[in-house]
Scaffold this active site. Sequence first.
Site, PDB file in Angstrom:
ATOM      1  N   ASP A  56       0.837  -1.200   0.000  1.00  0.00           N
ATOM      2  CA  ASP A  56       0.000   0.000   0.000  1.00  0.00           C
ATOM      3  C   ASP A  56       0.871   1.249   0.000  1.00  0.00           C
ATOM      4  OD1 ASP A  56      -2.570   1.587   0.551  1.00  0.00           O
ATOM      5  OD2 ASP A  56      -1.266   2.164   2.222  1.00  0.00           O
ATOM      6  N   TYR A  61       2.795  10.112   0.429  1.00  0.00           N
ATOM      7  CA  TYR A  61       3.950   9.560   1.133  1.00  0.00           C
ATOM      8  C   TYR A  61       5.244  10.028   0.465  1.00  0.00           C
ATOM      9  CZ  TYR A  61       0.341   6.451   3.018  1.00  0.00           C
ATOM     10  OH  TYR A  61      -0.791   5.942   3.608  1.00  0.00           O
ATOM     11  N   LYS A  88      -3.734   5.888  -3.570  1.00  0.00           N
ATOM     12  CA  LYS A  88      -4.816   6.741  -3.095  1.00  0.00           C
ATOM     13  C   LYS A  88      -4.986   7.991  -3.953  1.00  0.00           C
ATOM     14  CE  LYS A  88      -3.825   4.936   1.487  1.00  0.00           C
ATOM     15  NZ  LYS A  88      -2.453   4.453   1.294  1.00  0.00           N
ATOM     16  N   ASN A 241      -0.222   2.300  15.953  1.00  0.00           N
ATOM     17  CA  ASN A 241      -0.599   3.683  16.270  1.00  0.00           C
ATOM     18  C   ASN A 241       0.570   4.645  16.102  1.00  0.00           C
ATOM     19  OD1 ASN A 241      -2.944   2.382  18.446  1.00  0.00           O
ATOM     20  ND2 ASN A 241      -3.521   4.024  17.028  1.00  0.00           N
TER      21      ASN A 241
END
Length: 353
Positions: A56, A61, A88, A241
């Site tokens: 992905d 990025y 994306k 996270n």
Amino acid sequence: MDASSDSVSSFITRCPALPPLGFGAAAIGNLYQPVDDTVAHAAVTAAVAAGIRYIDTAPHYGFGLSESRLGAVLADLDPAEDLLLSTKVGRVLVPISGDGQGGRHGFAAAAPYEPVFDYSYDGVMRSYTESRRRLGRDRIDLLLAHDLGTATHGDAHGHHFRQFLDGGYRAMRDLRDEGAVGAIGLGVNEWQVCLEALGHAEFDVVLLAGRYTLLEQTALDTFFPACEARGIKVIIGGPYNSGILVNGTRGATPLHYNYEPAPPAIVDHVRRLEALCDRFGVPLAAAALQFPLAHPAVVSVIPGMADGGQVAQTQALMNVAIPPGLWQALRADGLLHPAAPTPSSPSSAGKVA
């Protein structure tokens, strides 16, 4: 554009079968710190050699850097385009003056572009075309609308959401209907916007980053049931996270949560998780990585990997045997949602590689 109950119930997902472990490519876009080209290429090479078949990425990025690096290495490793790839839309990259080497939007030494939100029909088509060029791919397997929601846009969410429904979503549907992409969905950091979007549109897949982890499981109450009712597959990004669940609280590295310094309440929560993992002899990162895959809606988890060492470490964490007692202790201590499914074994019903 409201999705009627009939259209939802008859909707068949086009999401390809994804492996339990995927490769999150934000890190090779210089997230937080620079990564050398050769190190980034070695990370992707190690992942493919280890059998990881899903990657992905996104234009955001490194402002094209992650996609360009993937395109360069996959030209040699995957000329037949057998690997599954998601990218994306929702931002277009605008050239800026200078070399862009300063840290911006969490990326260090990134490419000389500024990411500008654009969820219009033309913006999505432009983003898709440029991503395909950087990646060197004839077809994109999963195309995801990136970062819709109030967490990213605040008061401007309504504007961007309407622009997406009126234009960008139609572009994604057109691309899927033409066979240019295999499946469409959302790539977001909040599940609430997914529920909002499901009231207006149909999707094959949702990539939910950071919102179903050992630190929080509120997605269980309404979001996951909605996905299961519609046959929508869920990919979990950010299982650590943003780093705090892989590094813990005891190391020298900065404690990141949600791409920012971790607040004291989160640090205290992680310390409680660490203490129980220590009691059962389980690395915190192993529990964090394996936990999301126990939910039947979740088909893949995609931690970020910046180098070959992290690829090997991730493979090892996926195969750590976690005793059922750890999950029981976490639940008894109020650290797991009462309804959260937990892995019954390292294979989690065959879902952990």
